[in-house]
Write a protein that holds these residues in place. Structure first.
Motif, short mmCIF file in Angstrom:
data_model
loop_
_atom_site.label_atom_id
_atom_site.label_comp_id
_atom_site.label_asym_id
_atom_site.label_seq_id
_atom_site.Cartn_x
_atom_site.Cartn_y
_atom_site.Cartn_z
N PRO A 1 5.27 3.39 6.62
CA PRO A 1 6.39 2.86 7.40
C PRO A 1 5.96 1.92 8.54
CG PRO A 1 6.78 5.14 6.91
CD PRO A 1 5.39 4.85 6.45
N ARG B 1 7.06 -2.01 9.03
CA ARG B 1 7.71 -2.50 10.26
C ARG B 1 6.96 -3.70 10.82
NH1 ARG B 1 8.33 3.28 11.34
NH2 ARG B 1 10.53 3.78 11.09
N HIS B 2 5.64 -3.60 10.84
CA HIS B 2 4.82 -4.70 11.34
C HIS B 2 4.97 -5.95 10.47
CE1 HIS B 2 1.43 -6.65 13.32
NE2 HIS B 2 0.95 -6.92 12.12
N GLU C 1 8.27 -7.67 10.99
CA GLU C 1 8.27 -8.42 12.25
C GLU C 1 7.55 -9.75 12.07
OE1 GLU C 1 9.32 -8.42 16.43
OE2 GLU C 1 9.64 -6.74 15.08
N THR D 1 12.63 -8.84 11.48
CA THR D 1 13.00 -8.02 12.63
C THR D 1 12.50 -8.71 13.90
OG1 THR D 1 10.97 -6.70 12.58
CG2 THR D 1 12.86 -5.84 11.35
N GLY E 1 11.93 -4.76 16.81
CA GLY E 1 12.35 -3.59 16.06
C GLY E 1 13.77 -3.63 15.52
N LEU F 1 16.56 -5.15 13.08
CA LEU F 1 16.66 -5.88 11.82
C LEU F 1 17.65 -7.03 11.94
CD1 LEU F 1 15.70 -5.87 8.85
CD2 LEU F 1 17.69 -4.48 8.34
N LEU G 1 13.82 0.14 7.96
CA LEU G 1 13.87 -0.98 8.90
C LEU G 1 15.19 -1.05 9.65
CD1 LEU G 1 12.20 -3.76 6.71
CD2 LEU G 1 11.14 -2.44 8.55
N ASN H 1 14.32 7.54 8.85
CA ASN H 1 13.04 7.44 9.53
C ASN H 1 12.01 8.29 8.78
OD1 ASN H 1 13.11 10.17 10.47
ND2 ASN H 1 14.45 9.53 12.13
#
Length: 74
Positions: free
Chosen positions: A18, A22-23, A26, A31, A34, A36, A65, A70
């Motif tokens: 996850p 996320r990274h 971005e 995103t 953080g 979206l 995202l 989560n």
């Protein structure tokens, strides 16, 4: 399949968890801080093309995202 099952399969296939997605989201501009800003179709297209994920697995990352799910979600 449970959400945890999706994450486990994705990690096994891509080597990414996850935090990695996320990274990457971005970096791709999907995103910002953080949050979206991309549509589900844009996210799933990226994940299918770059990581060869199926639609369900790509949607699991989208839910992550978006904040719908989560790492603790069942």
């Amino acid at each position: 399949m449970s959400f945890q099952g999706y994450l486990k399969t994705i990690k096994g296939k891509t080597g990414k968890g996850p935090a990695d997605f996320r990274h990457l989201a971005e970096e791709k501009g999907f995103t910002k801080n953080g949050e979206l800003s991309a549509k589900a179709g844009d996210i799933t297209k990226w994940l299918k093309e770059d990581f060869d994920l199926g639609h369900g697995h790509a949607m699991a990352i989208y839910a992550l995202l978006k904040g719908i799910k989560n790492e603790e979600s069942e």
